[in-house]
Design a protein around this motif. Structure first.
Motif, PDB file in Angstrom:
ATOM      1  N   THR A  70       1.215  14.349  -0.667  1.00 40.48           N
ATOM      2  CA  THR A  70       1.794  13.484   0.353  1.00 40.48           C
ATOM      3  C   THR A  70       2.647  12.392  -0.273  1.00 40.48           C
ATOM      4  O   THR A  70       3.250  11.608   0.437  1.00 40.48           O
ATOM      5  CB  THR A  70       0.704  12.825   1.205  1.00 40.48           C
ATOM      6  OG1 THR A  70      -0.222  12.219   0.310  1.00 40.48           O
ATOM      7  CG2 THR A  70      -0.004  13.847   2.053  1.00 40.48           C
ATOM      8  N   SER A 105       0.884  -1.155   0.000  1.00 43.19           N
ATOM      9  CA  SER A 105       0.000   0.000   0.000  1.00 43.19           C
ATOM     10  C   SER A 105       0.921   1.203   0.000  1.00 43.19           C
ATOM     11  O   SER A 105       1.933   1.201   0.707  1.00 43.19           O
ATOM     12  CB  SER A 105      -0.864   0.043   1.252  1.00 43.19           C
ATOM     13  OG  SER A 105      -1.747  -1.040   1.243  1.00 43.19           O
ATOM     14  N   ARG A 106       0.575   2.181  -0.794  1.00 42.01           N
ATOM     15  CA  ARG A 106       1.447   3.343  -0.863  1.00 42.01           C
ATOM     16  C   ARG A 106       1.252   4.232   0.356  1.00 42.01           C
ATOM     17  O   ARG A 106       0.119   4.458   0.779  1.00 42.01           O
ATOM     18  CB  ARG A 106       1.126   4.139  -2.123  1.00 42.01           C
ATOM     19  CG  ARG A 106       2.076   5.281  -2.329  1.00 42.01           C
ATOM     20  CD  ARG A 106       1.722   6.030  -3.574  1.00 42.01           C
ATOM     21  NE  ARG A 106       0.491   6.768  -3.378  1.00 42.01           N
ATOM     22  CZ  ARG A 106      -0.067   7.502  -4.310  1.00 42.01           C
ATOM     23  NH1 ARG A 106       0.466   7.566  -5.513  1.00 42.01           N
ATOM     24  NH2 ARG A 106      -1.168   8.167  -4.081  1.00 42.01           N
ATOM     25  N   ALA A 107       2.333   4.702   0.931  1.00 44.38           N
ATOM     26  CA  ALA A 107       2.221   5.646   2.041  1.00 44.38           C
ATOM     27  C   ALA A 107       3.475   6.496   2.086  1.00 44.38           C
ATOM     28  O   ALA A 107       4.542   6.060   1.650  1.00 44.38           O
ATOM     29  CB  ALA A 107       2.050   4.897   3.365  1.00 44.38           C
ATOM     30  N   ALA A 130       1.098   4.643  10.626  1.00 46.05           N
ATOM     31  CA  ALA A 130      -0.093   3.965  10.102  1.00 46.05           C
ATOM     32  C   ALA A 130      -0.319   2.627  10.822  1.00 46.05           C
ATOM     33  O   ALA A 130       0.587   2.103  11.466  1.00 46.05           O
ATOM     34  CB  ALA A 130       0.065   3.730   8.602  1.00 46.05           C
ATOM     35  N   ASP A 141       4.451   8.846   7.232  1.00 43.05           N
ATOM     36  CA  ASP A 141       3.083   8.362   7.473  1.00 43.05           C
ATOM     37  C   ASP A 141       3.054   6.878   7.791  1.00 43.05           C
ATOM     38  O   ASP A 141       2.287   6.413   8.619  1.00 43.05           O
ATOM     39  CB  ASP A 141       2.212   8.587   6.224  1.00 43.05           C
ATOM     40  CG  ASP A 141       1.459   9.904   6.292  1.00 43.05           C
ATOM     41  OD1 ASP A 141       1.585  10.602   7.319  1.00 43.05           O
ATOM     42  OD2 ASP A 141       0.738  10.224   5.330  1.00 43.05           O
TER      43      ASP A 141
END
Lengths: 534, 353
Positions: free
Chosen positions: B220, B65-67, B75, B71
């Motif tokens: 972001t 999952s992109r983050a 998460a 972040d």
């Protein structure tokens, strides 16, 4: 029920035949595109309404990729809110601008986001008017436009800044121009009293509002207005229709100090289904293929990285002010905190105040379920804790008139102070249904009462009928005649309840350039839609 | 009748294909490793050649999952086996919150660069803010920072067709690494070109806060910012901060599009610049398998050639992104260190407000 029929129909017709149906349900228009007989997967896309213009291309995409596509249309700000709550009912989102994706993706479910096309937000002004205002040559600033509005020479339509990207973008652009800032707007800038005065004065020039950009274009074409703020692509679409009707086209004005560009990102929502992801990627790949990009460009959107539009002179028509050579230098979007504060201010203080004339059906046929739904609906909008949650707060100078009716008008209540809305709710909740139904008299009396008590031009007025729609028709013709004679542009919206029959309500909506919504399936959605219009 | 027969034949063919697919899927027994990934590395994870090596040689497959790099540390990590941020700061941040990870390892490197357009670079060359040497553009960060700080407009900088002030768009420094590194770089520059520490950073914070407050909304994810830069042209994002690998990867993956942009888009190396170190953090034993696999010689080579990451064994002169992209610096001499975590923490906390 309608939706079920729609899905069944598309399944029946899906044997290699493209099928489409659209319906109006709580303000959300839907299209289904079925793929071929070996259709692998269906993806559900929550999309900005401007993408309705791409229906043919999406249908072709479904056919070429063998992926069924279900489109649900909402304003981009509403899409952001849906994302924040996880968007479990959708496999993909396609808002007008990527800022709503970044702001909404709290749960990190976005993947594969790609811009499909772009289009700047511009003022489309009737060409002769734009010429007389001096907007067809040289650089035009937001302050030049404001000058024309303040001197009474220009009025315009725009979408709601708290629902739709084009409205929000234009509004933020106005704030920059009015504060004279070239670096990012801050929360402190918004507190200035002069700003409030200037923005309110600008919004006093608004004729009509709408919850989403494509609906704004439709409403514009059905009415007679000077100007609208919308995407360059929808100004082009409107102009094609205006020209084909032999009417005067709009001239696109790009205010240099308040410009924004929508980049139309299509993104996958990862709920952990690999097959959906594969299907999504096929759809996205098709939409980015040379063939599809060419077709998208034909609809008036800018695509790809090239800026050479020389062979598209008929679409990107310089006679309409469309200028693809101009370097688009958009404003800096403010931080999330400032943006949200600006939105709340729009809703509660800056926008042209609403004048709502609710006509509530208390006839015998509403007894039971219908009356329960209606009372629940009023609780959603009149009780402040509910209204705030749904971004439906009343603005400072808003006027709420409630006409309760059966076979005749029962009571007319008026509330000006926001604090008194809960009392109004109590009055409504205390009324018992019974007797016949005459919504024509109620609507007419409501309009007459409002016109006698207020300067309608200072408000965004709307009649909102909440009924099951089965009215006696003795005074139908009186309504039609008197409505036309009074000369006010007051839309008559309806929210259907109970065992509704929408034919009479649709007729009223058509006459007054309004719409009918279904309050039984998605009440909040219906309210957000109606309120987007005023 | 004939139609029916054809229908039956098609049906049988489809059934056979489906059965084949099913059994094929069963025989390749791979462990799926799931985690959070910085957007600039998506290209690597979506690379079929790399996925093939991972599956065949190491029997693993990455899900992500992109983050943003920072972040991802805060998460929800349940069900995740790894974090793959782009800086040591993220690792230190992780250690502060959660203690020592199962393992951590530097996998790739890439310098922080500026992306801009030829017209902007040329305008900034008139007063020496940008210089050109052996076909490579360099930015004097002292001069550029001064322009940003004093809110010089583009018109004053010689580009009247652009509206607004001279700025460098970055990702959100509190959430994403490229913005975070650019903030660190500016902090070092504002401190007279020395790496800031816990004490000196406090003196320059007011100026740094002003600079970032002027930027307003920030993306972001580094990949979003870069994609927008590519798609929107000179007016929207005149200069952005990003990673060197981003353009190299774009050129390798989209040669036709890059050919159209080649004469317009430029890489400008900040002087000084910083290295982005992409660190793989394993959250559990399953995740640990990923680190070993990513260090595979062939994967490291592909990471350079197709995705532009400078890896330990990479040969800059070899076939790769660099061969096709204009103005890639063969080596970087003016590199400054990232501030330590204590100083970075102050920067992040102050910029958060």
């Amino acid at each position: 029920m309608k939706k079920a029929i729609c899905v069944i129909l598309s399944a029946l017709l899906s044997a290699g035949i493209f099928s489409s149906c659209s319906l109006s349900e709580s303000g959300v228009l839907e299209n289904s595109f079925g793929g071929g007989v070996f259709e692998k997967e269906t993806i559900r896309i929550l999309s900005g309404s401007e993408n309705k213009e791409l229906s043919d291309i999406i249908a072709e995409c479904s056919k070429k990729t063998d992926v069924g596509i279900e489109m649900t249309y909402k304003g981009s700000v509403d899409i952001m809110n849906e994302l924040k709550s996880g968007a479990a009912d959708y496999d993909a989102v396609w808002p007008a601008s990527s800022i709503w994706l970044s702001l909404g993706d709290d749960k990190h479910i976005i993947k594969h986001d790609m811009s499909i096309s772009s289009s700047p937000v511009v003022f489309g002004i009737k060409k002769s008017l734009a010429e007389s205002l001096g907007f067809t040559s040289g650089k035009v600033s937001v302050n030049d436009i404001l000058g024309a509005i303040n001197s009474g020479n220009l009025s315009f339509c725009m979408t709601s800044a708290t629902q739709s990207n084009s409205g929000a973008s234009a509004y933020i652009g106005f704030l920059y121009a009015l504060t004279g800032k070239t670096s990012a707007l801050t929360s402190a800038d918004l507190d200035s009293p002069q700003l409030k005065e200037k923005v309110s004065s600008l919004f006093s020039g608004i004729d009509r509002s709408s919850g989403s950009s494509d609906w704004l274009k439709d409403m514009f074409l059905a009415g007679n207005y000077d100007a609208m703020v919308n995407y360059e692509s929808l100004i082009i679409a409107a102009n094609r229709e205006l020209v084909s009707q032999g009417k005067e086209p709009l001239y696109a004005v790009y205010p240099y100090d308040g410009l924004t560009v929508a980049d139309s990102p299509l993104a996958y929502l990862d709920h952990g289904d690999k097959d959906k992801e594969t299907a999504f990627l096929a759809v996205q790949q098709y939409l980015l293929s040379n063939d599809a990009q060419e077709k998208i460009r034909q609809t008036g959107r800018r695509t790809g990285i090239t800026r050479d539009y020389s062979q598209y002179g008929e679409i990107f028509n310089s006679e309409w002010g469309i200028d693809t050579e101009k370097i688009l230098s958009p404003i800096t979007m403010p931080s999330e905190e400032t943006l949200m504060k600006a939105m709340n201010l729009y809703q509660t203080a800056f926008r042209k105040p609403s004048l709502n004339i609710y006509c509530l059906d208390f006839s015998g046929s509403m007894k039971g379920e219908g009356n329960r739904q209606l009372t629940e609906a009023m609780a959603q909008i009149l009780l402040p804790e509910n209204a705030e949650k749904n971004l439906l707060q009343a603005s400072e100078n808003e006027v709420n008139i409630v006409v309760t009716f059966d076979g005749d008008v029962r009571n007319i209540y008026t509330v000006e102070a926001v604090g008194n809305l809960p009392l109004l709710y109590e009055d409504i909740a205390a009324e018992e249904p019974g007797g016949g139904t005459d919504m024509y008299t109620a609507a007419l009396e409501g309009i007459k009462y409002a016109a006698g008590s207020y300067y309608i031009d200072e408000y965004c007025p709307a009649v909102i009928i909440m009924s099951d729609g089965a009215s006696k028709t003795d005074r139908r013709d009186d309504f039609m005649e008197e409505y036309k004679a009074c000369g006010y542009d007051i839309p008559v919206f309806s929210i259907m309840f109970g065992d509704a029959d929408d034919s009479q309500l649709n007729e009223l909506a058509e006459l007054t350039n309004a719409r009918v919504f279904d309050g039984r399936s998605d009440l909040i959605g219906a309210f957000r839609s109606v309120k987007g219009y005023n | 009748m004939k139609a029916k027969l054809i229908g039956a034949v098609i049906l049988i063919a489809v059934m056979l294909a489906a059965a084949g697919y099913y059994f094929y899927g069963k025989t390749t027994d791979v462990t799926v490793i799931n985690g959070y990934l910085g957007g600039e590395k998506i290209g690597i994870m979506e690379d079929k050649q790399i996925a093939d090596i991972l599956a065949k040689k190491y029997h693993i497959a990455f899900e992500y999952s992109r983050a943003g790099s920072l972040d991802m540390v805060t998460a929800d990590q349940s069900g995740r086996n790894y974090l793959f941020p782009s800086s040591r700061t993220a690792l230190d941040f992780y250690k502060e919150r959660q203690g020592e990870p199962v393992s951590d390892e530097i996998i790739f490197n890439t310098p922080l660069v500026l992306y801009s357009h030829k017209a902007v670079a040329e305008a900034l060359m008139t007063d020496g803010t940008v210089t050109l040497s052996d076909g490579v553009y360099y930015a004097d960060m002292q001069k550029l920072t001064e322009k940003i700080k004093s809110r010089v407009t583009w018109a004053e900088a010689g580009l009247p067709e652009l509206y607004g002030n001279v700025t460098v768009d970055t990702t959100d420094p509190v959430r994403s690494n490229s913005g975070n590194m650019f903030a660190a770089l500016l902090a070092n520059v504002l401190c007279g070109g020395k790496t800031v520490d816990e004490a000196s950073v406090k003196e320059i914070m007011p100026q740094l806060k002003d600079i970032f407050s002027d930027l307003g909304y920030m993306e972001t994810s580094s990949s979003d910012l870069f994609n927008q830069f590519i798609r929107t042209g000179i007016g929207a994002k005149p200069i952005i901060a990003g990673y060197e690998n981003q353009l190299l990867e774009y050129a390798a993956e989209n040669p036709a599009q890059y050919a159209k942009l080649k004469d317009d888009i430029v890489i400008i190396y900040p002087t000084p610049t910083l290295w982005s170190t992409h660190i793989y953090i394993a959250l559990d034993e399953t995740g640990k398998q990923g680190a070993a696999a990513l260090c595979d010689e062939k994967i490291q080579q592909l990471a350079w050639e197709k995705h532009g990451f400078r890896t330990s064994g990479c040969d800059i002169s070899s076939e790769g992104g660099e061969g096709k992209v204009n103005g890639v610096a063969p080596q970087l001499n003016a590199v400054i260190n990232m501030p330590d975590y204590k100083a970075m923490k102050i920067i992040m906390e102050e910029l958060e407000d």
